[in-house]
Write a protein that holds these residues in place. Structure first.
Motif, PDB file in Angstrom:
ATOM      1  N   ILE A   1      24.024  18.066  -0.470  1.00 14.29           N
ATOM      2  CA  ILE A   1      23.298  19.006  -1.343  1.00 14.29           C
ATOM      3  C   ILE A   1      21.892  19.279  -0.797  1.00 14.29           C
ATOM      4  CG2 ILE A   1      24.597  18.486  -3.454  1.00 14.29           C
ATOM      5  CD1 ILE A   1      22.153  16.680  -4.253  1.00 14.29           C
ATOM      6  N   GLY A   2      21.728  19.018   0.474  1.00 18.26           N
ATOM      7  CA  GLY A   2      20.474  19.397   1.142  1.00 18.26           C
ATOM      8  C   GLY A   2      19.295  18.472   0.862  1.00 18.26           C
ATOM      9  N   ILE A   3      19.565  17.250   0.442  1.00 22.10           N
ATOM     10  CA  ILE A   3      18.464  16.321   0.159  1.00 22.10           C
ATOM     11  C   ILE A   3      18.308  15.330   1.319  1.00 22.10           C
ATOM     12  CG2 ILE A   3      17.615  14.500  -1.384  1.00 22.10           C
ATOM     13  CD1 ILE A   3      17.617  17.207  -2.725  1.00 22.10           C
ATOM     14  N   PRO A   4      17.150  15.342   1.972  1.00 21.19           N
ATOM     15  CA  PRO A   4      16.936  14.363   3.051  1.00 21.19           C
ATOM     16  C   PRO A   4      16.620  12.986   2.481  1.00 21.19           C
ATOM     17  CG  PRO A   4      15.004  15.763   2.807  1.00 21.19           C
ATOM     18  CD  PRO A   4      15.997  16.237   1.795  1.00 21.19           C
ATOM     19  N   VAL A   5      17.026  11.961   3.216  1.00 25.76           N
ATOM     20  CA  VAL A   5      16.791  10.588   2.775  1.00 25.76           C
ATOM     21  C   VAL A   5      15.981   9.851   3.834  1.00 25.76           C
ATOM     22  CG1 VAL A   5      17.867   8.417   2.056  1.00 25.76           C
ATOM     23  CG2 VAL A   5      19.036  10.575   1.597  1.00 25.76           C
ATOM     24  N   LEU A   6      14.975   9.133   3.373  1.00 26.14           N
ATOM     25  CA  LEU A   6      14.233   8.258   4.286  1.00 26.14           C
ATOM     26  C   LEU A   6      14.755   6.842   4.082  1.00 26.14           C
ATOM     27  CD1 LEU A   6      11.883   7.504   6.201  1.00 26.14           C
ATOM     28  CD2 LEU A   6      10.433   7.294   4.179  1.00 26.14           C
ATOM     29  N   ASN A   7      15.389   6.313   5.107  1.00 30.09           N
ATOM     30  CA  ASN A   7      15.857   4.931   5.033  1.00 30.09           C
ATOM     31  C   ASN A   7      14.787   4.014   5.591  1.00 30.09           C
ATOM     32  OD1 ASN A   7      18.520   5.318   4.017  1.00 30.09           O
ATOM     33  ND2 ASN A   7      19.117   6.121   6.023  1.00 30.09           N
ATOM     34  N   LEU A   8      14.283   3.152   4.720  1.00 31.02           N
ATOM     35  CA  LEU A   8      13.333   2.143   5.194  1.00 31.02           C
ATOM     36  C   LEU A   8      14.150   0.872   5.396  1.00 31.02           C
ATOM     37  CD1 LEU A   8      10.486   2.718   2.580  1.00 31.02           C
ATOM     38  CD2 LEU A   8      10.634   3.670   4.887  1.00 31.02           C
TER      39      LEU A   8
ATOM     40  N   ILE B   1       6.879   7.004   6.580  1.00 33.65           N
ATOM     41  CA  ILE B   1       6.673   7.803   5.368  1.00 33.65           C
ATOM     42  C   ILE B   1       5.917   9.087   5.715  1.00 33.65           C
ATOM     43  CG2 ILE B   1       5.359   7.866   3.188  1.00 33.65           C
ATOM     44  CD1 ILE B   1       6.349   5.067   2.632  1.00 33.65           C
ATOM     45  N   GLU B   2       4.923   8.926   6.569  1.00 28.21           N
ATOM     46  CA  GLU B   2       4.133  10.096   6.969  1.00 28.21           C
ATOM     47  C   GLU B   2       5.039  11.153   7.608  1.00 28.21           C
ATOM     48  OE1 GLU B   2       0.300  11.076   9.837  1.00 28.21           O
ATOM     49  OE2 GLU B   2       1.187   9.092   9.880  1.00 28.21           O
ATOM     50  N   ALA B   3       5.894  10.699   8.510  1.00 31.11           N
ATOM     51  CA  ALA B   3       6.784  11.637   9.200  1.00 31.11           C
ATOM     52  C   ALA B   3       7.735  12.301   8.200  1.00 31.11           C
ATOM     53  CB  ALA B   3       7.577  10.889  10.267  1.00 31.11           C
ATOM     54  N   PHE B   4       8.177  11.537   7.236  1.00 30.15           N
ATOM     55  CA  PHE B   4       9.108  12.073   6.233  1.00 30.15           C
ATOM     56  C   PHE B   4       8.406  13.154   5.401  1.00 30.15           C
ATOM     57  CE2 PHE B   4      11.384  11.589   2.059  1.00 30.15           C
ATOM     58  CZ  PHE B   4      12.630  11.997   2.490  1.00 30.15           C
ATOM     59  N   ILE B   5       7.196  12.845   4.983  1.00 32.00           N
ATOM     60  CA  ILE B   5       6.470  13.808   4.159  1.00 32.00           C
ATOM     61  C   ILE B   5       6.185  15.082   4.979  1.00 32.00           C
ATOM     62  CG2 ILE B   5       4.316  14.236   2.865  1.00 32.00           C
ATOM     63  CD1 ILE B   5       6.063  12.219   1.401  1.00 32.00           C
TER      64      ILE B   5
ATOM     65  N   ALA C   1       6.323  -4.698   7.350  1.00 32.22           N
ATOM     66  CA  ALA C   1       5.739  -3.983   8.495  1.00 32.22           C
ATOM     67  C   ALA C   1       4.990  -2.746   7.996  1.00 32.22           C
ATOM     68  CB  ALA C   1       6.843  -3.593   9.465  1.00 32.22           C
ATOM     69  N   GLU C   2       3.830  -2.997   7.456  1.00 32.41           N
ATOM     70  CA  GLU C   2       3.083  -1.924   6.790  1.00 32.41           C
ATOM     71  C   GLU C   2       2.849  -0.696   7.678  1.00 32.41           C
ATOM     72  OE1 GLU C   2      -0.693  -3.166   5.131  1.00 32.41           O
ATOM     73  OE2 GLU C   2      -1.346  -1.079   5.223  1.00 32.41           O
ATOM     74  N   GLY C   3       2.358  -0.960   8.884  1.00 33.43           N
ATOM     75  CA  GLY C   3       2.013   0.159   9.761  1.00 33.43           C
ATOM     76  C   GLY C   3       3.229   1.018  10.072  1.00 33.43           C
ATOM     77  N   GLN C   4       4.283   0.340  10.423  1.00 32.51           N
ATOM     78  CA  GLN C   4       5.505   1.051  10.806  1.00 32.51           C
ATOM     79  C   GLN C   4       6.060   1.867   9.623  1.00 32.51           C
ATOM     80  OE1 GLN C   4       9.424  -0.941  11.464  1.00 32.51           O
ATOM     81  NE2 GLN C   4       8.391  -1.488  13.369  1.00 32.51           N
TER      82      GLN C   4
ATOM     83  N   PRO D   1       0.802  -1.233   0.000  1.00 34.49           N
ATOM     84  CA  PRO D   1       0.000   0.000   0.000  1.00 34.49           C
ATOM     85  C   PRO D   1       0.838   1.288   0.000  1.00 34.49           C
ATOM     86  CG  PRO D   1       0.020  -1.011   2.168  1.00 34.49           C
ATOM     87  CD  PRO D   1       0.842  -1.884   1.307  1.00 34.49           C
ATOM     88  N   LEU D   2       2.164   1.156   0.062  1.00 37.43           N
ATOM     89  CA  LEU D   2       2.966   2.384   0.185  1.00 37.43           C
ATOM     90  C   LEU D   2       2.914   3.234  -1.082  1.00 37.43           C
ATOM     91  CD1 LEU D   2       6.139   1.130   2.113  1.00 37.43           C
ATOM     92  CD2 LEU D   2       3.923   1.857   3.007  1.00 37.43           C
ATOM     93  N   ASP D   3       2.860   2.550  -2.232  1.00 38.32           N
ATOM     94  CA  ASP D   3       2.786   3.277  -3.507  1.00 38.32           C
ATOM     95  C   ASP D   3       1.575   4.200  -3.514  1.00 38.32           C
ATOM     96  OD1 ASP D   3       4.993   2.205  -4.621  1.00 38.32           O
ATOM     97  OD2 ASP D   3       3.948   0.662  -5.792  1.00 38.32           O
TER      98      ASP D   3
END
Ligand code: SF4
Ligand code: SF4
Lengths: 352, 406
Positions: free
Chosen positions: B369-376, B395-399, B387-390, B277-279
């Protein structure tokens, strides 16, 4: 006589040590030991082999002598990442990364010859003087002597002809890759010349030990305390490390060195494309020759080269009817200690 | 099982294209060729080679060999939702659960007799040690000959020559197995096709940089890596043309791939290959568009048809996973700036030492270069402990963080 010179670090058994020595440095193997705090996972990832993480932890925890530089070999993905991380934490230190073909055909030997020459050029630059052919030849002879000594002593110990504990052999091995080769040879001569009849009879069950690396001497005490008597090993911090180089002047010293490194008994990362799964067959023949009643594999966690080959290695042992115990560890004595009961049960089973 | 799947897929997509020939169909054409490749591999009618990721597929296709990297099987099994049993089987056979899921599933599938038996195998040392090991295992299981291509780590003349010489030798190895020599005309024409597809793909990627992007975050998923399998063929040209025309039209007509595109993201290394469901979360809830994938770029020069081996060697060496991390970071930084992204997502595919092992340094590199990365922390082919919920929370926090920066 001491020949202590600046240290050049290295981390893989495929490193061409004679070239480092010829350049006027002492090769220093950064063994995955010590108590440095775990920090490497932040830069790398926790799912990388503990061999690599321990080495990086040592660098981050300053648990190393001063190094004039370090040589990395492209032995696996983890080693590549280690080279990157090292450069990140020690950007001002000299470092070089040598490519290492997975096969040992003509093209690969010739390419690897070029890689060793690249190392010679880099070391000359670091040192500020060129390396001569005579120095390379001397380096080869010196390390051949160490190989001869270690191989002779190993055989004596394993055949019960020297009253020296396997743990002492490990200490010697560790010294041979972290200190002055000349001093080591002088000491080694003394050890070999001493007549040490086998007074203590080890009643342990004969076992063949293999895997990648197990540098902690105490690990061998632990095996013994579980009732095992290691009578042969195939470890990169053991008998697989030292192989004399057939220095052939006509072929060229560097090429001889490249050839002998690529053709030495393979570790899990090395492939003979004409015989997939060769490592399993080699291990079986070693286990058989040694007369061991069983084998213990010490495999480092997260090591792709080894873990991916383990099922076929197991299968070879099953077919050969040789009992095998696999220990997955993290290079520490603690992790082997946690498996003491399994080792004891295995030895007990072999005894019956 | 897989043959039927690919055949059904092929006929289903072909029908859809026929029914609506004028509607946008680039992704369908791409999927159709993937299905056809799958059917060829599993039909038992072709000369088949299982390969490593950086094998020269155009050369092999010119030699009449249906070839594919084995990881393709893992991705397909994941996308069909059947991968779990193969992963289980591999693990029960003794393969550690922490080796790359692509490789585990392939080994499980081969162990269960569900991988087509190849005529031979070609391993490549790049991108990963695990890939080399899996090929050695498969050669042992299938009892078939193995050829190993060592892909050097740098682009020096010496390295390029070494690899070019190996590819030349590989040609002899293939001939010995197919019984026919390389047809120089067919080879030349394959190289010409490769170069034409390359030009078109470059255009596609350039068009995708448009703000807002003509891609919808899904259009080009897996595109760069899978197109490598089709290089040398007319199909690669046709697919690339379809994408080029579609994207050009969207830009011209101001009909972006994701209407209301709010955040532009880069995806590092592999997409998650199974339904998840992440897409939809990214697309629908946050209007976060994956405008570029790490492997969706052309890192190589056209291959000179008069000196093809050198060009093929350069191409294999050029992929971003090869060489040191600085090289990869430079590549990512270039893409980040070129596509004007706001952030990047790195799935840190569990079991991938070359990729996940670079996690920290990629972070640092994009931070420069100022780009944040979300490591899953996710296994991109193994849905068993997803771990869908987690992951949704992260992702929510990153956005939210991206929104706060905007
Ligand atoms: S071969 Fe295995 S133990 Fe050695 S560095 Fe590579 S992953 Fe680690
Ligand atoms: S994900 Fe990593 S380990 Fe797996 S096939 Fe790709 S590069 Fe290799």
């Amino acid at each position: 006589m001491s020949d202590m010179k600046g240290y050049i670090g290295f981390a893989c058994a495929y490193t061409p040590l004679p070239i480092i020595y010829a350049a006027g440095y002492t090769p220093y193997r950064v063994l995955p030991m010590g108590d440095s705090p775990d920090q490497a996972g932040h830069i790398l990832h926790d799912n990388l082999c503990p061999h690599i993480k321990r080495i990086l932890d040592r660098a981050m925890g300053n648990d190393l002598p001063d190094l004039a530089g370090i040589v990395f070999m492209n032995s696996c993905d983890a080693m590549r990442r280690l080279a990157d991380a090292w450069h990140h934490i020690r950007p001002d230190e000299y470092s070089i990364f040598l490519d290492l073909p997975a096969t040992a055909d003509e093209l690969s030997i010739s390419f690897f010859t070029g890689e060793i020459s690249k190392l010679a050029v880099a070391l000359s630059k670091w040192r500020g003087r060129n390396i001569s052919a005579t120095e390379i030849e001397y380096g080869i002879l010196l390390y051949n002597q160490i190989a001869d000594f270690m191989n002779e002593l190993t055989e004596k110990i394993y055949k019960g002809k020297a009253n020296i504990h396997r743990a002492v052999l490990q200490e010697l091995f560790n010294r041979s890759v972290t200190g002055s080769p000349i001093t080591f040879i002088e000491d080694a001569r003394k050890i070999l010349s001493e007549n040490r009849p086998n007074k203590t009879v080890n009643e342990g069950v004969p076992v063949f030990l293999f895997g990648h690396l197990l540098p902690d001497p105490e690990a061998f005490m632990l095996f013994e305390s579980c009732g095992a008597k290691i009578i042969l090993d195939d470890l990169c911090t053991g008998s697989r490390f030292f192989y004399p180089v057939a220095a052939d002047g006509k072929k060229g010293l560097v090429k001889s060195l490249a050839e002998s490194l690529l053709l030495r008994p393979p570790c899990a990362r090395t492939i003979d494309s004409t015989m997939p799964g060769k490592i399993g067959k080699i291990l079986i023949s070693k286990a058989r020759e040694s007369g061991a009643r069983g084998a213990i594999a010490h495999v480092v966690k997260f090591c792709d080269p080894y873990l991916s080959r383990l099922p076929s290695i197991r299968e070879e042992f099953r077919k050969a009817g040789i009992p095998l115990l696999v220990l997955e560890g993290d290079c520490t004595l603690r992790s082997i200690g946690q498996q003491q009961t399994r080792i004891e049960a295995f030895i007990e089973m072999l005894r019956q | 099982m897989m043959l039927q799947y690919f055949k059904d897929l092929e006929s289903g997509i072909a029908t859809k294209i026929k029914e609506n020939p004028d509607s946008p169909n680039a992704r369908k054409k791409y999927a159709l060729e993937v299905a056809r490749l799958g059917a060829r591999l599993y039909s038992g009618e072709n000369s088949v080679a299982w390969c490593g990721i950086t094998a020269p597929f155009d050369l092999l296709s010119a030699m009449g060999v249906t070839s594919c990297f084995v990881e393709f099987v893992g991705a397909m099994l994941a996308s069909t939702g059947t991968i779990g049993t193969f992963l289980d089987h591999a693990e029960h056979s003794g393969y550690a659960s922490d080796i790359c899921g692509y490789h585990r599933s392939v080994l499980g599938s081969a162990k269960q007799g569900l991988m087509p038996v190849p005529d031979f195998l070609i391993a490549t040392s790049c991108p990963c040690t695990g890939g080399l090991a899996v090929m050695e295992n498969l050669a042992g299981m299938f009892k078939k000959d193995l050829f190993v291509l060592h892909i050097p780590q740098d682009e020096s003349g010496k390295s390029i020559k070494y690899l070019a010489d190996q590819i030349r030798q590989m040609t002899g190895f293939v001939s010995a197995h197919t019984g026919s020599k390389i047809d120089e005309e067919a080879f030349r024409s394959a190289i010409e096709n490769t170069n034409s597809a390359r030009e078109l793909m470059k255009e596609v990627f350039e068009l995708a940089t448009h703000v807002p992007s003509p891609t919808n975050g899904h259009d080009l998923s897996n595109f760069g890596i899978v197109m490598a399998l089709l290089l040398g063929t007319e199909a690669a040209i046709e697919i690339s043309k379809a994408y080029r025309d579609e994207f050009a039209a969207r830009n011209r007509e101001m009909k972006p791939g994701m209407p209301g595109e709010k955040h532009r993201l880069m995806w590092i290394q592999n997409r998650i290959q199974f339904r998840n469901p992440l897409d939809a979360l990214l697309r629908e809830q946050y209007k976060a568009n994956i405008v570029v994938d790490e492997l969706n770029s052309i890192t190589w020069e056209p291959v000179d048809p008069d000196d093809p081996y050198t060009g093929l060697a350069r191409r294999a060496i050029s992929i971003p996973f090869n060489g040191n991390i600085r090289r990869r970071v430079n590549h990512l930084q270039k893409l980040a700036l070129y596509y004007r992204i706001d952030g990047a997502i790195n799935p840190c595919h569990r079991g991938c030492r070359q990729g996940a092992g670079a996690r920290g340094l990629i972070n640092e590199g994009l931070k420069e270069i100022g780009i944040p990365v979300l490591n899953l922390e996710v296994d991109v082919v193994d849905p068993r402990d997803f771990a869908e919920g987690q992951l949704s929370t992260r992702i929510e926090a990153f956005i939210e963080m991206l929104e706060a920066r905007a």
